[in-house]
Design an enzyme around this catalytic site. Structure first.
Site, PDB file in Angstrom:
ATOM      1  N   ARG A  84      14.886   1.286  -0.347  1.00 38.18           N
ATOM      2  CA  ARG A  84      15.297   1.899  -1.614  1.00 38.18           C
ATOM      3  C   ARG A  84      14.256   2.838  -2.196  1.00 38.18           C
ATOM      4  O   ARG A  84      14.565   3.961  -2.600  1.00 38.18           O
ATOM      5  CB  ARG A  84      15.566   0.809  -2.674  1.00 38.18           C
ATOM      6  CG  ARG A  84      16.928   0.267  -2.709  1.00 38.18           C
ATOM      7  CD  ARG A  84      16.877  -1.143  -3.239  1.00 38.18           C
ATOM      8  NE  ARG A  84      16.182  -1.949  -2.266  1.00 38.18           N
ATOM      9  CZ  ARG A  84      16.767  -2.494  -1.203  1.00 38.18           C
ATOM     10  NH1 ARG A  84      18.053  -2.378  -1.049  1.00 38.18           N
ATOM     11  NH2 ARG A  84      16.090  -3.173  -0.321  1.00 38.18           N
ATOM     12  N   THR A  85      13.025   2.354  -2.267  1.00 35.57           N
ATOM     13  CA  THR A  85      12.008   3.152  -2.963  1.00 35.57           C
ATOM     14  C   THR A  85      11.794   4.469  -2.230  1.00 35.57           C
ATOM     15  O   THR A  85      11.803   5.547  -2.824  1.00 35.57           O
ATOM     16  CB  THR A  85      10.694   2.354  -3.063  1.00 35.57           C
ATOM     17  OG1 THR A  85      10.993   1.101  -3.693  1.00 35.57           O
ATOM     18  CG2 THR A  85       9.652   3.099  -3.880  1.00 35.57           C
ATOM     19  N   LYS A 113      -5.655   4.856  14.708  1.00 32.13           N
ATOM     20  CA  LYS A 113      -6.932   5.286  15.301  1.00 32.13           C
ATOM     21  C   LYS A 113      -8.107   4.879  14.424  1.00 32.13           C
ATOM     22  O   LYS A 113      -9.245   5.247  14.699  1.00 32.13           O
ATOM     23  CB  LYS A 113      -6.933   6.809  15.474  1.00 32.13           C
ATOM     24  CG  LYS A 113      -5.837   7.341  16.361  1.00 32.13           C
ATOM     25  CD  LYS A 113      -5.941   8.865  16.460  1.00 32.13           C
ATOM     26  CE  LYS A 113      -4.734   9.457  17.153  1.00 32.13           C
ATOM     27  NZ  LYS A 113      -4.699  10.921  17.006  1.00 32.13           N
ATOM     28  N   ARG A 134       2.809   3.520  -0.867  1.00 32.63           N
ATOM     29  CA  ARG A 134       3.029   2.059  -0.844  1.00 32.63           C
ATOM     30  C   ARG A 134       2.055   1.478   0.167  1.00 32.63           C
ATOM     31  O   ARG A 134       1.914   1.990   1.283  1.00 32.63           O
ATOM     32  CB  ARG A 134       4.460   1.717  -0.447  1.00 32.63           C
ATOM     33  CG  ARG A 134       4.621   0.219  -0.188  1.00 32.63           C
ATOM     34  CD  ARG A 134       6.049  -0.205  -0.025  1.00 32.63           C
ATOM     35  NE  ARG A 134       6.756  -0.162  -1.295  1.00 32.63           N
ATOM     36  CZ  ARG A 134       7.991  -0.628  -1.460  1.00 32.63           C
ATOM     37  NH1 ARG A 134       8.639  -1.169  -0.444  1.00 32.63           N
ATOM     38  NH2 ARG A 134       8.586  -0.573  -2.632  1.00 32.63           N
ATOM     39  N   HIS A 162       4.318  -2.070  -9.433  1.00 28.36           N
ATOM     40  CA  HIS A 162       5.371  -1.220  -8.872  1.00 28.36           C
ATOM     41  C   HIS A 162       6.020  -0.486 -10.054  1.00 28.36           C
ATOM     42  O   HIS A 162       7.171  -0.736 -10.406  1.00 28.36           O
ATOM     43  CB  HIS A 162       6.381  -2.113  -8.143  1.00 28.36           C
ATOM     44  CG  HIS A 162       7.337  -1.400  -7.243  1.00 28.36           C
ATOM     45  ND1 HIS A 162       7.493  -0.025  -7.223  1.00 28.36           N
ATOM     46  CD2 HIS A 162       8.209  -1.898  -6.321  1.00 28.36           C
ATOM     47  CE1 HIS A 162       8.422   0.283  -6.330  1.00 28.36           C
ATOM     48  NE2 HIS A 162       8.859  -0.828  -5.776  1.00 28.36           N
TER      49      HIS A 162
HETATM   50  C1  NCD Z   1      10.585  -4.718  -4.167  1.00 25.68           C
HETATM   51  C2  NCD Z   1       9.176  -4.455  -3.640  1.00 25.68           C
HETATM   52  O1  NCD Z   1       8.989  -3.774  -2.635  1.00 25.68           O
HETATM   53  O2  NCD Z   1       8.275  -4.943  -4.318  1.00 25.68           O
HETATM   54  N1  NCD Z   1      11.535  -3.909  -3.559  1.00 25.68           N
HETATM   55  C3  NCD Z   1      11.815  -2.676  -4.084  1.00 25.68           C
HETATM   56  O3  NCD Z   1      10.950  -1.819  -4.160  1.00 25.68           O
HETATM   57  N2  NCD Z   1      13.033  -2.481  -4.586  1.00 25.68           N
HETATM   58  C4  NCD Z   1      10.969  -6.139  -4.199  1.00 25.68           C
HETATM   59  C5  NCD Z   1      10.870  -6.964  -2.929  1.00 25.68           C
HETATM   60  O4  NCD Z   1      10.467  -6.489  -1.865  1.00 25.68           O
HETATM   61  O5  NCD Z   1      11.237  -8.143  -3.020  1.00 25.68           O
END
Ligand code: NCD
Length: 341
Positions: A84-85, A113, A134, A162
């Site tokens: 999703r993100t 590497k 991320r 997040h």
């Molecule tokens: C979340 C995350 O990556 O922290 N997912 C997201 O970004 N929608 C929640 C999760 O992974 O449980």
């Protein structure tokens, strides 16, 4: 409220002695350009409302911003899985007329590497106008942001924060229940769940009663509880092991996945796995108006039958990721739409 150096541009200001809001005279271009979004702690109520209001404008008429960032490239650096993100950032950038360059999987990159994160971000900033990162390590986004001048958006740093998920969560809460005088239950893995940490901080800008429901071993980190207690004028917090005592009073129930990948020991995970589940029977005790949210992906926390009820808002929540990230990118990369006003 200014809480860190890199946050400076995000804070639209706190009231001065004569009650005026400092900074509101400046354009968002001046205020938000070249800044990083690392944690929701840096977001004031005014910042949040600005992003959410702009997201609502975009939701109502996407065409007004369709070409606004035609020459813009967003760098995607995902060192952890994401659906999703990553895809909603990509969609958002493309819907603003721009494009993305994607590092791809860790396995196919120079990370294998032995390249450091600092070097990787310094290289990719030379290709792009903003970065989305991320990373499995808590604090990685803060560290990386110190090496780059283009805006860096934290899309999840380990069990840390997040903040862009939080903005779409807040948008969804505002649409369904309103953000003030809100009673919310936040349930599941409150220890490792970064969406929870970011949401709790951001909600402390509003009048909220926050109920945290988890097994004892997955309670909210003590420093988060401590910080939330500092906001006692607006925020009441309570911790619970069972949802039963609070469910009837909730406007919103925010369910989270047990973050299996963060447990140092699989046995510890097995002890809590499957303990907190919501089904249509559980929801018999809830108000008809209850909104059920989840950042997704879910494993078994919410039974599929709940999807068919009026409570379920988690797919709408995921869809809101696009207009909210469009609004955020637009505000960060330009003067927030004032060009066209
Ligand atoms: C979340 C995350 O990556 O922290 N997912 C997201 O970004 N929608 C929640 C999760 O992974 O449980």
């Amino acid at each position: 409220m200014w809480r860190s150096r890199v946050d400076a541009v995000f804070a639209l200001g706190t009231p001065t002695a004569n009650g005026e809001i400092e900074g509101l005279g400046k354009s968002l271009h001046e205020q938000m350009r070249h800044d990083h979004l690392i944690t929701s702690k840096q977001l004031s109520r005014a910042d949040i409302e600005r992003v959410l209001d702009h997201a609502a404008e975009i939701d109502a008429d996407r065409s007004a911003v369709a070409d606004r960032h035609a020459d813009t490239l967003l760098g995607l650096l995902f060192f952890e899985p994401s659906t999703r993100t990553k895809m909603s950032f990509e969609t958002a950038m493309k819907r603003l007329g721009g494009d993305v360059v994607d590092m791809g999987s860790v396995e196919s990159s120079s990370v294998t590497k032995g390249e450091t994160l600092a070097d990787t971000v310094r290289v990719i900033e030379g290709y792009t106008d903003a970065l989305v990162l991320r990373h499995p390590k808590q604090g990685a986004a803060t560290m990386a942001s110190e090496f780059v001048d283009v805006p860096l958006l934290n899309a999840g740093d380990g069990a840390g924060h997040h903040p862009t998920q939080t903005l779409l969560d807040l948008y969804t809460i505002r649409e369904n229940a309103g953000l003030d005088d809100l009673t919310i239950g936040i349930m599941g893995d409150l220890k490792y769940g970064r969406t929870v940490h970011s949401l709790a901080y951001a909600l402390s800008n509003f009048d909220t009663r926050q109920h945290f429901i988890s097994p004892e071993s997955l309670q909210l980190p003590r420093e988060v509880v401590y910080d939330l207690h500092q906001e006692q004028e607006r925020v009441q917090i309570r911790e619970h092991e069972s949802i039963d005592e609070v469910l009837p009073s909730l406007d919103v129930l925010y369910v989270t996945r047990i973050q299996r990948e963060r447990f140092p020991d699989e046995n510890e995970y097995q002890q809590v796995a499957g303990k907190y589940q919501i089904d249509t029977e559980t929801l018999d005790a809830a108000s008809d108006e209850l909104t059920v949210m989840h950042p997704l992906p879910r494993v078994d926390e919410i039974a599929p039958a709940v999807d068919e009820t009026d409570h379920a808002a988690y797919f709408e929540q995921a869809h809101n990721g696009v207009p909210v990230r469009m609004a955020l990118l637009d505000l960060l990369l330009s003067n927030g739409g004032e060009d066209n006003e």
